[in-house]
Design a protein around this motif. Structure first.
Motif, PDB file in Angstrom:
ATOM      1  N   ASN A 288       0.746  -1.583   0.045  1.00  0.00           N
ATOM      2  CA  ASN A 288       0.096   0.048  -0.299  1.00  0.00           C
ATOM      3  C   ASN A 288       0.627   1.004   0.068  1.00  0.00           C
ATOM      4  OD1 ASN A 288      -1.921   2.057   0.751  1.00  0.00           O
ATOM      5  ND2 ASN A 288      -3.206   1.094   1.684  1.00  0.00           N
ATOM      6  N   VAL A 289       0.753   1.785  -1.166  1.00  0.00           N
ATOM      7  CA  VAL A 289       2.489   3.276  -0.830  1.00  0.00           C
ATOM      8  C   VAL A 289       1.275   4.173  -0.478  1.00  0.00           C
ATOM      9  CG1 VAL A 289       3.004   5.298  -2.596  1.00  0.00           C
ATOM     10  CG2 VAL A 289       2.431   2.231  -3.635  1.00  0.00           C
ATOM     11  N   GLU A 290       0.363   4.493  -0.424  1.00  0.00           N
ATOM     12  CA  GLU A 290      -0.728   5.334   0.679  1.00  0.00           C
ATOM     13  C   GLU A 290      -0.044   5.242   1.567  1.00  0.00           C
ATOM     14  OE1 GLU A 290      -2.802   8.567   1.082  1.00  0.00           O
ATOM     15  OE2 GLU A 290      -2.415   8.140  -1.066  1.00  0.00           O
ATOM     16  N   VAL A 291      -0.331   4.208   1.898  1.00  0.00           N
ATOM     17  CA  VAL A 291      -0.642   4.245   4.031  1.00  0.00           C
ATOM     18  C   VAL A 291       1.437   4.376   4.153  1.00  0.00           C
ATOM     19  CG1 VAL A 291      -0.344   2.507   5.820  1.00  0.00           C
ATOM     20  CG2 VAL A 291      -2.280   2.976   4.262  1.00  0.00           C
ATOM     21  N   LEU A 292       1.724   3.168   3.014  1.00  0.00           N
ATOM     22  CA  LEU A 292       3.082   3.310   3.722  1.00  0.00           C
ATOM     23  C   LEU A 292       4.487   3.996   3.047  1.00  0.00           C
ATOM     24  CD1 LEU A 292       4.093  -0.829   3.282  1.00  0.00           C
ATOM     25  CD2 LEU A 292       3.669   0.524   5.851  1.00  0.00           C
ATOM     26  N   GLY A 296       1.994  12.101   4.215  1.00  0.00           N
ATOM     27  CA  GLY A 296       1.766  13.802   4.143  1.00  0.00           C
ATOM     28  C   GLY A 296       0.233  13.471   3.356  1.00  0.00           C
ATOM     29  N   ASP A 297       0.187  12.265   3.011  1.00  0.00           N
ATOM     30  CA  ASP A 297      -1.727  12.315   1.893  1.00  0.00           C
ATOM     31  C   ASP A 297      -2.176  11.351   2.820  1.00  0.00           C
ATOM     32  OD1 ASP A 297      -3.911  11.574   0.194  1.00  0.00           O
ATOM     33  OD2 ASP A 297      -2.725  11.480  -1.868  1.00  0.00           O
ATOM     34  N   SER A 298      -3.442  11.344   3.019  1.00  0.00           N
ATOM     35  CA  SER A 298      -4.336  10.951   4.514  1.00  0.00           C
ATOM     36  C   SER A 298      -5.718  10.123   3.810  1.00  0.00           C
ATOM     37  CB  SER A 298      -4.879  11.953   5.573  1.00  0.00           C
ATOM     38  OG  SER A 298      -5.653  12.950   4.533  1.00  0.00           O
ATOM     39  N   HIS A 299      -5.445   9.890   2.153  1.00  0.00           N
ATOM     40  CA  HIS A 299      -6.296   8.509   1.545  1.00  0.00           C
ATOM     41  C   HIS A 299      -6.237   7.246   1.954  1.00  0.00           C
ATOM     42  CE1 HIS A 299      -6.677  12.280  -0.608  1.00  0.00           C
ATOM     43  NE2 HIS A 299      -7.287  11.687  -0.955  1.00  0.00           N
ATOM     44  N   ASP A 300      -6.297   6.836   4.028  1.00  0.00           N
ATOM     45  CA  ASP A 300      -5.721   6.037   3.599  1.00  0.00           C
ATOM     46  C   ASP A 300      -6.735   4.929   4.144  1.00  0.00           C
ATOM     47  OD1 ASP A 300      -3.095   6.909   3.199  1.00  0.00           O
ATOM     48  OD2 ASP A 300      -2.358   6.959   5.653  1.00  0.00           O
ATOM     49  N   TYR A 301      -8.424   5.573   4.868  1.00  0.00           N
ATOM     50  CA  TYR A 301      -9.047   4.692   4.626  1.00  0.00           C
ATOM     51  C   TYR A 301     -10.389   4.375   4.108  1.00  0.00           C
ATOM     52  CZ  TYR A 301      -7.402   6.366   9.573  1.00  0.00           C
ATOM     53  OH  TYR A 301      -5.961   6.265  10.341  1.00  0.00           O
ATOM     54  N   GLY A 302     -11.153   3.156   4.596  1.00  0.00           N
ATOM     55  CA  GLY A 302     -12.070   3.032   3.916  1.00  0.00           C
ATOM     56  C   GLY A 302     -12.349   2.121   4.788  1.00  0.00           C
ATOM     57  N   VAL A 333      -1.763  -0.557  -3.732  1.00  0.00           N
ATOM     58  CA  VAL A 333      -2.686   0.492  -4.067  1.00  0.00           C
ATOM     59  C   VAL A 333      -1.961   1.404  -3.532  1.00  0.00           C
ATOM     60  CG1 VAL A 333      -4.354   0.386  -2.026  1.00  0.00           C
ATOM     61  CG2 VAL A 333      -3.635  -1.983  -3.009  1.00  0.00           C
ATOM     62  N   ASN A 334      -2.852   2.354  -4.009  1.00  0.00           N
ATOM     63  CA  ASN A 334      -2.975   4.159  -3.712  1.00  0.00           C
ATOM     64  C   ASN A 334      -4.336   4.317  -3.132  1.00  0.00           C
ATOM     65  OD1 ASN A 334      -1.852   6.654  -3.727  1.00  0.00           O
ATOM     66  ND2 ASN A 334      -1.975   7.226  -6.168  1.00  0.00           N
ATOM     67  N   ASP A 335      -4.703   5.836  -3.145  1.00  0.00           N
ATOM     68  CA  ASP A 335      -5.861   6.178  -3.007  1.00  0.00           C
ATOM     69  C   ASP A 335      -7.266   5.151  -2.205  1.00  0.00           C
ATOM     70  OD1 ASP A 335      -4.175   7.926  -2.852  1.00  0.00           O
ATOM     71  OD2 ASP A 335      -5.262   9.953  -3.922  1.00  0.00           O
ATOM     72  N   VAL A 336      -7.779   5.233  -1.036  1.00  0.00           N
ATOM     73  CA  VAL A 336      -9.328   4.906  -0.903  1.00  0.00           C
ATOM     74  C   VAL A 336      -9.534   6.457  -0.633  1.00  0.00           C
ATOM     75  CG1 VAL A 336     -10.679   2.954   0.525  1.00  0.00           C
ATOM     76  CG2 VAL A 336      -8.239   3.033  -0.661  1.00  0.00           C
ATOM     77  N   SER A 337      -9.675   5.817   0.723  1.00  0.00           N
ATOM     78  CA  SER A 337     -10.585   7.543   1.349  1.00  0.00           C
ATOM     79  C   SER A 337     -10.358   8.665   2.310  1.00  0.00           C
ATOM     80  CB  SER A 337     -12.110   7.140   1.701  1.00  0.00           C
ATOM     81  OG  SER A 337     -13.135   7.149   0.419  1.00  0.00           O
ATOM     82  N   LEU A 338     -10.632   9.967   2.640  1.00  0.00           N
ATOM     83  CA  LEU A 338      -9.860  10.611   3.927  1.00  0.00           C
ATOM     84  C   LEU A 338     -11.130   9.846   4.639  1.00  0.00           C
ATOM     85  CD1 LEU A 338     -10.148  13.776   2.600  1.00  0.00           C
ATOM     86  CD2 LEU A 338      -8.414  12.241   3.376  1.00  0.00           C
ATOM     87  N   PRO A 339      -9.757  10.051   6.394  1.00  0.00           N
ATOM     88  CA  PRO A 339     -11.085   9.281   7.707  1.00  0.00           C
ATOM     89  C   PRO A 339     -11.540   9.335   8.026  1.00  0.00           C
ATOM     90  CG  PRO A 339      -8.139  10.605   7.652  1.00  0.00           C
ATOM     91  CD  PRO A 339      -9.139  10.555   6.230  1.00  0.00           C
ATOM     92  N   GLY A 341     -13.594   9.894   5.648  1.00  0.00           N
ATOM     93  CA  GLY A 341     -14.129   9.650   4.666  1.00  0.00           C
ATOM     94  C   GLY A 341     -15.169  11.139   3.912  1.00  0.00           C
ATOM     95  N   GLY A 342     -16.370  11.090   3.021  1.00  0.00           N
ATOM     96  CA  GLY A 342     -16.331  13.050   2.660  1.00  0.00           C
ATOM     97  C   GLY A 342     -15.833  13.375   1.433  1.00  0.00           C
ATOM     98  N   ARG A 343     -16.061  13.955   0.701  1.00  0.00           N
ATOM     99  CA  ARG A 343     -15.048  14.968  -0.140  1.00  0.00           C
ATOM    100  C   ARG A 343     -13.701  14.789   0.012  1.00  0.00           C
ATOM    101  NH1 ARG A 343     -20.070  19.208  -2.140  1.00  0.00           N
ATOM    102  NH2 ARG A 343     -21.429  17.625  -2.199  1.00  0.00           N
ATOM    103  N   THR A 344     -13.104  14.943  -0.811  1.00  0.00           N
ATOM    104  CA  THR A 344     -11.708  14.894  -1.288  1.00  0.00           C
ATOM    105  C   THR A 344     -11.898  16.363  -2.282  1.00  0.00           C
ATOM    106  OG1 THR A 344      -9.533  13.349  -1.759  1.00  0.00           O
ATOM    107  CG2 THR A 344     -11.657  12.581  -2.168  1.00  0.00           C
ATOM    108  N   PRO A 345     -10.270  16.789  -2.333  1.00  0.00           N
ATOM    109  CA  PRO A 345      -9.842  17.393  -4.036  1.00  0.00           C
ATOM    110  C   PRO A 345      -9.205  16.422  -5.353  1.00  0.00           C
ATOM    111  CG  PRO A 345      -8.759  17.862  -2.186  1.00  0.00           C
ATOM    112  CD  PRO A 345      -9.551  17.247  -1.257  1.00  0.00           C
ATOM    113  N   ASP A 346      -9.029  15.121  -4.048  1.00  0.00           N
ATOM    114  CA  ASP A 346      -7.783  14.726  -5.172  1.00  0.00           C
ATOM    115  C   ASP A 346      -8.877  13.534  -5.803  1.00  0.00           C
ATOM    116  OD1 ASP A 346      -6.239  15.470  -4.224  1.00  0.00           O
ATOM    117  OD2 ASP A 346      -5.360  14.253  -3.270  1.00  0.00           O
ATOM    118  N   HIS A 347     -10.132  13.581  -6.306  1.00  0.00           N
ATOM    119  CA  HIS A 347     -10.904  13.340  -6.751  1.00  0.00           C
ATOM    120  C   HIS A 347     -12.848  13.614  -6.687  1.00  0.00           C
ATOM    121  CE1 HIS A 347      -8.048   9.280  -6.096  1.00  0.00           C
ATOM    122  NE2 HIS A 347      -7.805  10.354  -5.702  1.00  0.00           N
TER     123      HIS A 347
END
Length: 433
Positions: A288-292, A296-302, A333-339, A341-347
């Motif tokens: 998981n690239v996003e987590v490890l 600085g990016d926090s799309h780690d949750y789902g 693996v890369n982005d899932v969702s913010l801590p 959830g909710g809107r994100t500027p990246d997706h």
């Protein structure tokens, strides 16, 4: 050799191998409901209480299969016209037979399980084949050792819901059968819980203190920690996120209210209610690239549904293609969702914890920083990753977006703007358990 029970349109049989020992004919007299028939249970009780009790019950009603045949009787000895002198003969070897002595009751997908047993003397050194359900080809073979023992180590692929699998082992003419339950769940889960709500909770609800506590405690147990405390707004936000997940939406939707007996309460009570969690960082076949690698990016949750898919697809990719070869990249693996959830500027989506991205593998075992049109892009590994994702029954095949025309032509993915450098995938809502 173990016995089992088979029910057909005409009778209930005590089976041994492919033949029946005894049968109970169904009475032609109908019951109060059209199609009902009667049979006497005394013989069935005798079967179930015998020393060689049946291992499982197979219902084959309305399938059109042929009725089983009786077990052949051994030929009668020839008549002896006059007494003959008895000549001592060597004791014959024990008759052909195979028996399953070890089988688990329940197995998780992709988790190794062991099946073991014994045979008669004449099968030592012979091949034992393992069949699953009605497959005509064995999924594995082994050999009977000098101690009359055999064993299999195997795994199952993903299934959409817990189900019974029938196993058959064959050595020569000898067979035995067993069954186990296969479950698709990998992540730990708190399980089901009944909520005795007296009124609605959340946006525009009655919000009685006892009901609010029940819903809040259940959501916190399911990982929606931001629902804790006294803020009704945080609770509404958690309810809406939960509702978005159970609706299959990748954007926030829902009224933020739990109505008594409604869909939201039913899924909150389910044993597979979507659990909110941080995505796994690394496992068999995936990284998981996003987590490890992106603090600085926090799309780690789902939700745990997508985590189950990531773990299962990673193992599938490893077993089917990568096989621990370091020159082939893991599924990254890369982005899932913010801590929360909710809107994100990246997706435009990625709001409900049920959609994720996979960065592309590169030749030489690395990943990311490439496009399908680049020379260092590893198309073969990408094809294997797409096949691993498609093997998961909860993955929505219509939303596998990636723009490699060669893989699109193989109907492994679909074109979508902005998907030259990664795969996008979403998951469907599984049935409540």
């Amino acid at each position: 050799m173990g016995t089992w029970i088979k029910e057909t349109d005409k009778a209930i049989y005590l089976m041994e191998g492919g033949y029946y020992r005894q049968k109970i004919d169904k009475s032609p007299r109908q019951g109060d409901v059209e199609g009902e028939t009667f049979f006497r249970t005394k013989v069935l009780k005798d079967w179930l209480n015998s020393d060689d009790a049946p291992g499982f019950f197979l219902v084959s009603v309305g399938t059109g299969v042929d009725e089983p045949q009786p077990k052949p009787q051994p030929p009668a000895p020839p008549p002896i016209s006059s007494p003959q002198p008895v000549t001592p003969t060597p004791e014959p070897p024990s008759s052909q037979g195979i028996k399953i002595t070890k089988v688990p009751n329940q197995v998780k997908i992709y988790h190794p399980y062991q099946l073991a047993g014994t045979t008669s003397d004449d099968l030592v050194g012979k091949t034992v084949s393992l069949y699953v359900d009605n497959n005509q080809k064995p999924i594995a073979t082994t050999t009977v050792n000098g101690n009359n023992q055999w064993a299999f180590q195997s795994v199952f692929l993903a299934v959409p819901k817990p189900q019974m699998r029938r196993l058959k082992v064959v050595a020569g003419e000898a067979t035995d059968m067993a069954s186990l339950t296969l479950t698709p769940y990998i992540e730990k889960h708190p399980g089901g819980q009944k909520l005795a709500l007296s009124a609605s909770v959340g946006s525009g609800g009655s919000n009685r203190a006892s009901d609010v506590k029940l819903v809040r405690d259940r959501l916190v147990a399911l990982g929606y920690d931001f629902a804790a405390g006294n803020s009704i707004n945080n609770l509404i936000q958690a309810i809406q996120l939960f509702q978005s997940a159970i609706s299959g939406s990748t954007t926030l939707r829902g009224d933020g209210r739990v109505d008594v007996g409604g869909k939201t309460q039913q899924f909150l009570e389910a044993a597979n209610a979507p659990k909110w969690m941080r995505m796994p960082g690394q496992g068999v076949g995936f990284y998981n690239v996003e987590v490890l690698d992106q603090p600085g990016d926090s799309h780690d949750y789902g939700i745990d549904w997508i985590s189950n898919v990531i773990r299962s697809a990673g193992i599938h990719y490893e077993l089917a293609y990568r096989k621990n070869r370091s020159e082939i990249a893991p599924m990254a693996v890369n982005d899932v969702s913010l801590p929360k959830g909710g809107r994100t500027p990246d997706h435009s989506g990625h709001q409900s914890g049920n959609a994720g991205d996979i960065v592309l593998p590169r030749k030489g075992g690395r990943f990311g920083g490439t496009r399908w049109s680049n020379a260092n892009y590893d198309r073969n590994a990408t094809e294997a990753i797409l096949k691993a994702l498609r093997a998961q029954p909860w993955v929505d095949k219509r939303t596998l977006y990636f723009n490699d025309p060669a893989l699109i032509s193989k109907r492994l993915c679909r074109r979508a703007g902005g998907h030259d450098d990664h795969i996008h995938f979403e998951i469907n809502v599984p049935p409540q358990v």
